[in-house]
Scaffold this active site. Sequence first.
Site, PDB file in Angstrom:
ATOM      1  N   TYR A   1      31.322  46.064  34.665  1.00  9.77           N
ATOM      2  CA  TYR A   1      32.779  45.864  34.634  1.00  9.77           C
ATOM      3  C   TYR A   1      33.416  46.508  35.866  1.00  9.77           C
ATOM      4  CZ  TYR A   1      37.640  46.384  32.970  1.00  9.77           C
ATOM      5  OH  TYR A   1      39.007  46.345  32.845  1.00  9.77           O
TER       6      TYR A   1
ATOM      7  N   SER B   1      41.628  47.377  37.755  1.00 11.39           N
ATOM      8  CA  SER B   1      41.487  48.482  36.799  1.00 11.39           C
ATOM      9  C   SER B   1      41.222  49.764  37.577  1.00 11.39           C
ATOM     10  CB  SER B   1      40.302  48.212  35.865  1.00 11.39           C
ATOM     11  OG  SER B   1      40.013  49.348  35.075  1.00 11.39           O
TER      12      SER B   1
HETATM   13  P1  NAD Z   1      43.006  41.212  26.172  1.00  7.84           P
HETATM   14  O1  NAD Z   1      41.633  41.052  25.639  1.00  7.84           O
HETATM   15  O2  NAD Z   1      44.140  41.338  25.230  1.00  7.84           O
HETATM   16  O3  NAD Z   1      43.377  40.043  27.185  1.00  7.84           O
HETATM   17  C1  NAD Z   1      42.442  39.439  28.016  1.00  7.84           C
HETATM   18  C2  NAD Z   1      42.688  37.957  27.930  1.00  7.84           C
HETATM   19  O4  NAD Z   1      41.833  37.281  28.866  1.00  7.84           O
HETATM   20  C3  NAD Z   1      42.388  37.393  26.546  1.00  7.84           C
HETATM   21  O5  NAD Z   1      43.466  36.584  26.118  1.00  7.84           O
HETATM   22  C4  NAD Z   1      41.132  36.570  26.768  1.00  7.84           C
HETATM   23  O6  NAD Z   1      41.025  35.486  25.895  1.00  7.84           O
HETATM   24  C5  NAD Z   1      41.338  36.135  28.217  1.00  7.84           C
HETATM   25  N1  NAD Z   1      40.102  35.673  28.834  1.00  7.84           N
HETATM   26  C6  NAD Z   1      38.921  36.322  28.912  1.00  7.84           C
HETATM   27  N2  NAD Z   1      37.994  35.545  29.498  1.00  7.84           N
HETATM   28  C7  NAD Z   1      38.619  34.369  29.809  1.00  7.84           C
HETATM   29  C8  NAD Z   1      38.200  33.169  30.421  1.00  7.84           C
HETATM   30  N3  NAD Z   1      36.932  32.988  30.834  1.00  7.84           N
HETATM   31  N4  NAD Z   1      39.097  32.169  30.567  1.00  7.84           N
HETATM   32  C9  NAD Z   1      40.375  32.329  30.153  1.00  7.84           C
HETATM   33  N5  NAD Z   1      40.829  33.443  29.561  1.00  7.84           N
HETATM   34  C10 NAD Z   1      39.955  34.452  29.390  1.00  7.84           C
HETATM   35  O7  NAD Z   1      42.908  42.470  27.155  1.00  7.84           O
HETATM   36  P2  NAD Z   1      43.971  43.166  28.115  1.00  7.84           P
HETATM   37  O8  NAD Z   1      43.748  44.621  27.944  1.00  7.84           O
HETATM   38  O9  NAD Z   1      45.321  42.586  27.956  1.00  7.84           O
HETATM   39  O10 NAD Z   1      43.359  42.762  29.539  1.00  7.84           O
HETATM   40  C11 NAD Z   1      44.091  42.114  30.561  1.00  7.84           C
HETATM   41  C12 NAD Z   1      43.524  42.547  31.910  1.00  7.84           C
HETATM   42  O11 NAD Z   1      43.802  43.938  32.109  1.00  7.84           O
HETATM   43  C13 NAD Z   1      42.013  42.391  32.034  1.00  7.84           C
HETATM   44  O12 NAD Z   1      41.681  41.895  33.311  1.00  7.84           O
HETATM   45  C14 NAD Z   1      41.510  43.809  31.873  1.00  7.84           C
HETATM   46  O13 NAD Z   1      40.260  44.009  32.507  1.00  7.84           O
HETATM   47  C15 NAD Z   1      42.632  44.595  32.525  1.00  7.84           C
HETATM   48  N6  NAD Z   1      42.697  45.998  32.143  1.00  7.84           N
HETATM   49  C16 NAD Z   1      42.980  46.371  30.864  1.00  7.84           C
HETATM   50  C17 NAD Z   1      43.046  47.732  30.544  1.00  7.84           C
HETATM   51  C18 NAD Z   1      43.378  48.218  29.150  1.00  7.84           C
HETATM   52  O14 NAD Z   1      43.304  49.425  28.894  1.00  7.84           O
HETATM   53  N7  NAD Z   1      43.750  47.361  28.224  1.00  7.84           N
HETATM   54  C19 NAD Z   1      42.823  48.697  31.536  1.00  7.84           C
HETATM   55  C20 NAD Z   1      42.532  48.281  32.827  1.00  7.84           C
HETATM   56  C21 NAD Z   1      42.489  46.924  33.134  1.00  7.84           C
END
Ligand code: NAD
Length: 247
Positions: free
Chosen positions: A135, A122
């Site tokens: 985080y 991130s």
């Molecule tokens: P999201 O919540 O849609 O997806 C995250 C997924 O990870 C979910 O399906 C959740 O069930 C799964 N997960 C969480 N803990 C888990 C565990 N212990 N075991 C198995 N699965 C688990 O969110 P997203 O935005 O798609 O996030 C995906 C990645 O992108 C994450 O690592 C997040 O930190 C990163 N990210 C997202 C953003 C954003 O703006 N959306 C920005 C920067 C980084």
Amino acid sequence: MTTGDRFTGKQVLVTGGGSGIGLAIAQRFVDEGASVTITGRREETLRAAGLPYVVCDITNEQDRASLAAALPAVDVVVNNAGIFSDNWLENAGVHVDAPLALVRLYEDSLVQRGGSVINIASVGGLVAVPNAAAYSASKAALIMMTRSLAVDLGPRGVRVNAVSPGWVRTPMADDEMSVIMERVGVDLEGAYAVATKNLPLRRPSSPDEIAGVVAFLACADASFITGSNIVVDGGSLVVDVGMLAFE
Ligand code: NAD
């Protein structure tokens, strides 16, 4: 939709692949010929994605052993699963300990197949953002772990890279927008507009825009890239926030 055959014959694992960025990544690899297995904690979400899945809480050692039994070898590991918590141990468990354990779990097959690992970090792991100390620190650790693993596994033919998104429209980001919705009195659309108003590109990204970069890192065109962290943030990190007063 992008289709192709860059990943024909390749086995890809995407953690947290039932929603958001992970689902877009999984779909992208499928569209380009890969066999993809997604993991997550919620069976109904995984089933709805319509892709081969293994229910697996990646922080749980027994679940990881079941995953290895169901999917013994891979060419690509995408450590995408993430949470947004103010608890250090929870963040570190999902963003650091589990990705490292999964790399160890698949190390032999990654070496045998000349594979690659992509960690979804991130921009919060590179610059400080409000109310996200645990985080952000865990994502910074993931970026450093990416570099360390690149050093360890490079001589054995495995590339390890990270992708650091800025705002991406996903269920996780929708949740985080509730803070702005309440504070400013706007709807979800309005909250994303507020959150991205100082970005050069003035919008959040779609999950597909992250998936394309992940696919690039996994493909042969990236064969000399390892230990990198590609920032995909609409330009947010190039802005000097103090100078916005002159806009
Ligand atoms: P999201 O919540 O849609 O997806 C995250 C997924 O990870 C979910 O399906 C959740 O069930 C799964 N997960 C969480 N803990 C888990 C565990 N212990 N075991 C198995 N699965 C688990 O969110 P997203 O935005 O798609 O996030 C995906 C990645 O992108 C994450 O690592 C997040 O930190 C990163 N990210 C997202 C953003 C954003 O703006 N959306 C920005 C920067 C980084």
